[in-house]
Design a protein around this motif. Structure first.
Motif, short mmCIF file in Angstrom:
data_model
loop_
_atom_site.label_atom_id
_atom_site.label_comp_id
_atom_site.label_asym_id
_atom_site.label_seq_id
_atom_site.Cartn_x
_atom_site.Cartn_y
_atom_site.Cartn_z
N LEU A 9 0.86 -1.17 0.00
CA LEU A 9 0.00 0.00 0.00
C LEU A 9 0.90 1.23 0.00
O LEU A 9 1.88 1.29 0.75
CB LEU A 9 -0.90 0.03 1.24
CG LEU A 9 -1.95 -1.08 1.34
CD1 LEU A 9 -2.65 -1.02 2.70
CD2 LEU A 9 -2.98 -0.96 0.21
N GLU A 10 0.58 2.19 -0.84
CA GLU A 10 1.42 3.39 -0.88
C GLU A 10 1.56 3.98 0.52
O GLU A 10 0.67 3.84 1.36
CB GLU A 10 0.81 4.42 -1.83
CG GLU A 10 -0.57 4.90 -1.44
CD GLU A 10 -1.15 5.85 -2.47
OE1 GLU A 10 -1.22 7.05 -2.17
OE2 GLU A 10 -1.53 5.39 -3.57
N PRO A 11 2.68 4.66 0.80
CA PRO A 11 2.99 5.08 2.18
C PRO A 11 2.29 6.35 2.63
O PRO A 11 2.82 7.06 3.48
CB PRO A 11 4.52 5.27 2.12
CG PRO A 11 4.78 5.67 0.71
CD PRO A 11 3.81 4.89 -0.13
N LEU A 12 1.12 6.62 2.14
CA LEU A 12 0.41 7.85 2.46
C LEU A 12 0.13 7.99 3.95
O LEU A 12 0.16 9.09 4.50
CB LEU A 12 -0.90 7.90 1.66
CG LEU A 12 -1.79 9.12 1.81
CD1 LEU A 12 -1.02 10.41 1.46
CD2 LEU A 12 -3.02 9.00 0.92
N GLU A 13 -0.17 6.88 4.62
CA GLU A 13 -0.43 6.92 6.06
C GLU A 13 0.61 6.11 6.84
O GLU A 13 0.38 5.71 7.99
CB GLU A 13 -1.84 6.41 6.37
CG GLU A 13 -2.94 7.42 6.04
CD GLU A 13 -3.05 8.56 7.06
OE1 GLU A 13 -2.42 8.47 8.13
OE2 GLU A 13 -3.78 9.53 6.78
N SER A 14 1.75 5.85 6.20
CA SER A 14 2.91 5.27 6.89
C SER A 14 2.61 3.91 7.53
O SER A 14 3.03 3.64 8.65
CB SER A 14 3.42 6.24 7.97
OG SER A 14 3.55 7.55 7.47
N THR A 15 1.93 3.04 6.81
CA THR A 15 1.49 1.77 7.39
C THR A 15 2.36 0.57 7.00
O THR A 15 2.11 -0.54 7.46
CB THR A 15 0.04 1.47 6.97
OG1 THR A 15 -0.08 1.58 5.55
CG2 THR A 15 -0.92 2.44 7.64
N SER A 16 3.38 0.77 6.15
CA SER A 16 4.16 -0.37 5.65
C SER A 16 4.85 -1.13 6.78
O SER A 16 4.78 -2.37 6.85
CB SER A 16 5.19 0.11 4.63
OG SER A 16 4.55 0.65 3.49
N ILE A 17 5.56 -0.42 7.64
CA ILE A 17 6.27 -1.08 8.74
C ILE A 17 5.26 -1.72 9.70
O ILE A 17 5.47 -2.84 10.19
CB ILE A 17 7.16 -0.08 9.49
CG1 ILE A 17 8.24 0.48 8.56
CG2 ILE A 17 7.79 -0.73 10.72
CD1 ILE A 17 9.29 -0.49 8.16
N HIS A 18 4.17 -1.02 9.96
CA HIS A 18 3.14 -1.58 10.85
C HIS A 18 2.66 -2.94 10.35
O HIS A 18 2.53 -3.88 11.15
CB HIS A 18 1.95 -0.64 10.96
CG HIS A 18 0.73 -1.31 11.52
ND1 HIS A 18 0.56 -1.56 12.86
CD2 HIS A 18 -0.36 -1.84 10.89
CE1 HIS A 18 -0.57 -2.19 13.05
NE2 HIS A 18 -1.16 -2.38 11.87
#
Length: 507
Positions: free
Chosen positions: A345-354
């Motif tokens: 998912l694009e990192p718009l809400e910074s969820t990749s690491i989560h």
């Protein structure tokens, strides 16, 4: 294969390093290697294969991982070039000059079983004067004034409603977690995989490296990035493409010199075919442009980013390509996929690491005794898919609800069909101000409210429960809470002073 005959899950083999691979290694080491036993954890990676790693922004759940690993915050921040993050600041998403915050934490306390922001919304719908919604966010107010204070357990303090995460250098995080994992007993194997072997039942049996070595294992974790070497190419788990709803499929990234003061928030600015990010680290700024290739060519994207940065570049721009979506079966047979191998998912809400460590912790809930674990994998997959789809819907909302219509990109995303799950949520909010979220949803009602309001979406009517509280009472609480938040923000130390105190040195 019967349970009695099933092979035990003792040797875990991780394929790929980077943030996902070493996070998996560190967490598995913490779980399995605390005491002597048959369990082993190995990680196979090749120095010839580069990782995606750019500057990363995170969400408050990152602290769950640090606590689980018993990592000292100061040591982590110092080693990873990290800064604090209180919010995301959105510019130009409702048109040129628009500006709003999505702050971590709550939007005021709960008043008679209803969040204070619902009483604020009732006043706004009625046409009464109300402060900006961000005045109800402790984290947003701290971010606005470039200040920082940690949340407190004191329910009478406005800081009780705050939240924070980090910005950091993803490459340095991977190195830090590698050191942690190896110290706990994880074995790193350098080598390029040329073949994945399977047993008679179709499970993965081992890996063959270019130098002829063979690595056998019981359970495999695919952190091979977009390649999906195990989960996709070997086991055939299809990839569900979400480009229709999230058309941004490329990014150009470029680090630049740092600026002072160091902002305690991620800045994302809407552009003609996507959005740019600015992530402040201790020593530099991470910058990038996420865009849709069908509406913007690569050279235009590079120029857009170059024109957008506020300081001198320290490296050449890097072009990244991706397809938003997810694996239909993120855990299949004796293989779990994490990170980019599982979905993107694009990192718009910074969820990749989560999503990496959320799926790791979820995997621990379903941890298998043997590799014959179809029932466990089905339960895991159902919960994993539910979370990524909920986050997907939240990201789609940022585009669909925008009033922008000034470019082909914005006309597309505001006019596109959306998933039924998002349509249902949007309809009930527009009709009566209700924000549906349950225990498993990552983004809570306060987050949805911040985006709706920031994009100018006002419902036709307020939540009917708001009318059960006398207006004078609600207005008095609203006034007192916003004033308390303002005072707490103005008296907090600056972001740089807080970092200096943590690291016990001048920045």
């Amino acid at each position: 294969m019967s349970t009695a005959q099933a092979r035990g899950a003792d040797h875990f083999v991780i394929v790929g390093g980077g943030t996902a691979g070493w996070m998996a290694a560190a967490c598995l080491a913490r779980l399995l290697l605390r005491t002597p036993g048959p369990q082993k954890v190995s990680l196979v990676e090749s120095e010839d294969i580069p990782t995606i790693g750019v500057g990363e922004a995170t969400v408050p759940s990152i602290q769950d991982m640090l606590r689980y690993l018993n990592i000292d915050e100061a040591d982590f921040v110092d080693a990873t070039d990290a800064t604090y993050k209180l919010a995301i600041r959105f510019r130009d998403w409702s048109g040129p000059g628009s500006d709003f915050f999505h702050g971590f934490g709550e939007l005021g306390p709960t008043i008679d079983n209803l969040p204070l922001f619902q009483h604020w919304l009732r006043e706004k719908i009625a046409g009464a004067p109300v402060p900006p919604l961000s005045d109800l966010s402790m984290s947003a107010q701290l971010a606005l004034h470039n200040r920082f204070a940690k949340p407190t357990t004191n329910g009478n303090s406005p800081l009780y409603m705050a939240g924070y995460a980090y910005h950091f250098d993803a490459g340095k995080v991977a190195q830090y977690l590698r050191g942690y994992a190896e110290a706990k007993g994880v074995r790193r194997i350098e080598g390029r995989i040329i073949e994945v072997t399977q047993d008679d039942q179709g499970d993965i049996a081992g890996l063959r490296l270019a130098d002829g070595r063979e690595i056998a294992g019981d359970f495999f974790i695919d952190c091979s990035g977009f390649a999906g070497l195990l989960i996709g190419k070997t086991l055939g788990s299809d990839y569900e493409d979400w480009s229709h709803w999230l058309p941004c499929d490329r990014a150009v990234a470029m680090p630049t010199q740092g600026l002072r003061p160091i902002a305690p928030y991620t800045l994302v600015t809407a552009r003609a075919a996507g959005w740019t990010w600015r992530i402040p680290l201790l020593s530099r700024l991470g910058n990038g442009y996420v865009y849709a290739s069908r509406f913007c060519d690569d050279e235009t994207a590079r120029q857009t980013l170059t024109d957008a940065v506020d300081s001198a570049p320290v490296a050449e721009p890097r072009l990244l390509r991706f397809t938003p979506g997810r694996r239909r079966h993120p855990w299949l047979r004796n293989c779990l996929s994490l990170g980019l191998a599982s979905g993107f998912l694009e990192p718009l809400e910074s969820t990749s690491i989560h999503l990496i460590f959320a799926n790791l912790f979820r995997f621990f809930d379903y941890f298998p005794r043997t590799v014959d674990c179809a029932t466990l994998s089905q339960g895991f997959n159902a919960r994993s898919v539910r979370e990524i789809e909920e986050i997907r819907d939240f990201l789609i909302l940022h585009y669909k609800a925008s009033p922008r219509r000034d470019t082909d990109f914005w006309r597309y995303v505001t006019g596109m069909d959306i998933p039924d799950s998002l349509s249902a949520k949007s309809e009930v909010f527009r009709q009566q101000g209700k924000l549906f979220a349950d225990y498993y949803d990552f983004f809570k009602p306060a987050s949805w409210m911040a985006i709706y309001d920031g994009l100018g979406v006002v419902p036709d009517a307020a939540d009917p429960l708001a009318a059960l509280v006398p207006q004078d009472k609600a207005r008095a609480i609203l006034r007192d809470v916003t004033e308390g938040i303002r005072q707490a923000a103005l008296t907090a130390p600056t972001h740089e002073a807080a970092l200096s105190a943590l690291l016990r040195r001048a920045l």
